[in-house]
Write a protein that holds these residues in place. Sequence first.
Motif, short mmCIF file in Angstrom:
data_model
loop_
_atom_site.label_atom_id
_atom_site.label_comp_id
_atom_site.label_asym_id
_atom_site.label_seq_id
_atom_site.Cartn_x
_atom_site.Cartn_y
_atom_site.Cartn_z
N PRO A 107 0.84 -1.21 0.00
CA PRO A 107 0.00 0.00 0.00
C PRO A 107 0.87 1.25 0.00
CG PRO A 107 -0.73 -1.57 1.68
CD PRO A 107 0.59 -2.07 1.17
N ALA A 108 0.47 2.25 -0.76
CA ALA A 108 1.28 3.47 -0.88
C ALA A 108 1.47 4.15 0.46
CB ALA A 108 0.64 4.42 -1.88
N TYR A 109 0.50 4.04 1.37
CA TYR A 109 0.62 4.73 2.65
C TYR A 109 1.78 4.22 3.49
CZ TYR A 109 -1.67 0.84 5.17
OH TYR A 109 -1.98 -0.38 5.72
N LYS A 110 2.34 3.06 3.15
CA LYS A 110 3.44 2.50 3.92
C LYS A 110 4.66 3.42 3.92
CE LYS A 110 1.89 -1.65 5.21
NZ LYS A 110 1.85 -2.10 6.62
N VAL A 111 4.77 4.31 2.94
CA VAL A 111 5.92 5.23 2.94
C VAL A 111 5.83 6.21 4.10
CG1 VAL A 111 6.29 5.05 0.46
CG2 VAL A 111 4.81 6.87 1.36
N PHE A 112 4.65 6.33 4.72
CA PHE A 112 4.47 7.23 5.85
C PHE A 112 4.38 6.49 7.18
CE2 PHE A 112 2.07 9.41 2.31
CZ PHE A 112 3.11 10.26 1.98
N GLY A 113 4.39 5.17 7.18
CA GLY A 113 4.30 4.42 8.42
C GLY A 113 3.46 3.17 8.28
N GLU A 114 3.34 2.44 9.38
CA GLU A 114 2.64 1.16 9.36
C GLU A 114 1.13 1.31 9.26
OE1 GLU A 114 3.77 -2.17 9.43
OE2 GLU A 114 5.51 -1.08 8.72
N VAL A 115 0.60 2.45 9.70
CA VAL A 115 -0.85 2.64 9.78
C VAL A 115 -1.29 3.68 8.76
CG1 VAL A 115 -2.75 3.37 11.27
CG2 VAL A 115 -0.87 2.04 12.23
N ASP A 116 -2.43 3.44 8.12
CA ASP A 116 -3.00 4.40 7.17
C ASP A 116 -3.63 5.55 7.96
OD1 ASP A 116 -4.15 5.82 5.18
OD2 ASP A 116 -5.40 4.20 4.41
N THR A 117 -2.93 6.67 8.05
CA THR A 117 -3.40 7.80 8.83
C THR A 117 -4.12 8.85 8.01
OG1 THR A 117 -1.25 8.87 8.56
CG2 THR A 117 -1.56 7.54 10.55
N GLY A 118 -4.31 8.60 6.72
CA GLY A 118 -5.04 9.53 5.88
C GLY A 118 -4.16 10.51 5.13
N LEU A 119 -2.84 10.38 5.24
CA LEU A 119 -1.96 11.32 4.54
C LEU A 119 -2.11 11.21 3.03
CD1 LEU A 119 1.28 11.06 6.72
CD2 LEU A 119 -0.37 12.93 6.63
N CYS A 120 -2.37 10.00 2.54
CA CYS A 120 -2.59 9.85 1.10
C CYS A 120 -3.82 10.64 0.66
CB CYS A 120 -2.75 8.37 0.74
SG CYS A 120 -1.28 7.36 1.02
N ASN A 121 -4.85 10.66 1.51
CA ASN A 121 -6.06 11.42 1.18
C ASN A 121 -5.77 12.92 1.10
OD1 ASN A 121 -6.78 8.88 2.79
ND2 ASN A 121 -8.74 9.39 1.85
N VAL A 122 -4.94 13.42 2.01
CA VAL A 122 -4.57 14.84 1.99
C VAL A 122 -3.81 15.16 0.71
CG1 VAL A 122 -3.33 16.68 3.18
CG2 VAL A 122 -4.53 14.94 4.51
N LEU A 123 -2.90 14.27 0.32
CA LEU A 123 -2.15 14.47 -0.92
C LEU A 123 -3.07 14.48 -2.13
CD1 LEU A 123 0.96 12.27 -0.19
CD2 LEU A 123 1.07 14.58 -1.11
N GLU A 124 -4.00 13.56 -2.18
CA GLU A 124 -4.94 13.50 -3.31
C GLU A 124 -5.83 14.72 -3.34
OE1 GLU A 124 -6.74 9.75 -2.59
OE2 GLU A 124 -4.90 8.63 -3.08
N PHE A 125 -6.19 15.23 -2.17
CA PHE A 125 -6.98 16.46 -2.11
C PHE A 125 -6.18 17.63 -2.68
CE2 PHE A 125 -8.16 20.33 0.26
CZ PHE A 125 -9.48 20.44 -0.14
N ALA A 126 -4.89 17.71 -2.32
CA ALA A 126 -4.03 18.78 -2.84
C ALA A 126 -3.94 18.71 -4.35
CB ALA A 126 -2.65 18.68 -2.21
N GLN A 127 -3.92 17.51 -4.91
CA GLN A 127 -3.83 17.35 -6.36
C GLN A 127 -5.06 17.86 -7.09
OE1 GLN A 127 -2.80 13.10 -6.75
NE2 GLN A 127 -1.10 13.80 -7.99
N ARG A 128 -6.21 17.87 -6.42
CA ARG A 128 -7.46 18.25 -7.07
C ARG A 128 -7.95 19.64 -6.65
NH1 ARG A 128 -8.77 13.12 -4.94
NH2 ARG A 128 -10.15 14.16 -3.45
#
Length: 276
Positions: A107-128
């Motif tokens: 899972p892409a979120y693994k670059v930020f840690g073991e748990v999906d903390t929603g950082l991927c969602n923030v990044l995707e929001f920034a993209q749009r």
Amino acid sequence: MVFENLFRTLRTKVGELGKASSQGLIGYLCVVENNRGNIPNLAPGLVLDNKTDAPPWIIVDHDLRTMTIPNWPISLWKVRALKPIKPQGHQGNYTRCRAIKVLERLPAYKVFGEVDTGLCNVLEFAQRMTLDQAIVLSKFRAKNAHEFYNLAWHRWLHHNPTQSNGYTKDYEGILDIGGLKAGSPVGTALTLIHNVLFDQAGRVDPENAYVHEDDGTPHLGSPWNKANSALNGAALSFGASEFFDPEGLEEMRRPMREVSQSLVDQIEQKLRQSEH
């Protein structure tokens, strides 16, 4: 083998230094989906061989925490280094390779840690993000948001002391501190958010997105700069919530809540699920 002797005592969980086996070093490959270069579509079991020791090489990172992620979205892969380049010609925490074997997709979120903390969602929001959303984010960022932002950084640094004396008081606008493995309380996320929003601002608001220094260096202009600060605060509140008091969490998340209640609900649900 040299790699086996060097890495045999290291743990093997995701996020730690790559491990070695008799078949080659095991590490991580990051592929930026909108800039794949010479990387084809990958799948577990695939052997990718450049057929030459000349660059561009395949870069196998040893540790997710020190992985360079230039943009988003990404796909993340656990791979085995089959043919390391000799000599490597660097001292970084990665191996230049001619060939790799793909082991599994992570899972892409693994670059930020073991748990999906929603950082991927923030990044995707920034993209749009639209100009109207940037205006709302900048408008609803609390006047004392920088105090909560600074406090989170200081609490994190208390557990991660740095040798740098350049950053000791005000962390507003700081995305990464050199000399630390993680770089920030949320790793590379703050830098990524800035890079993604910088590109998006230029696409949707090209006339006003940037201001330039005398030497021509561009920076985000209003309202994108304040929107960036609001997203950074939200990223810290989701990815490093342990460094905030309840009031700080609320203030850091409020600008995004004003823009998209459903997105904040989704991220907070992920956090609740990770606690069980």
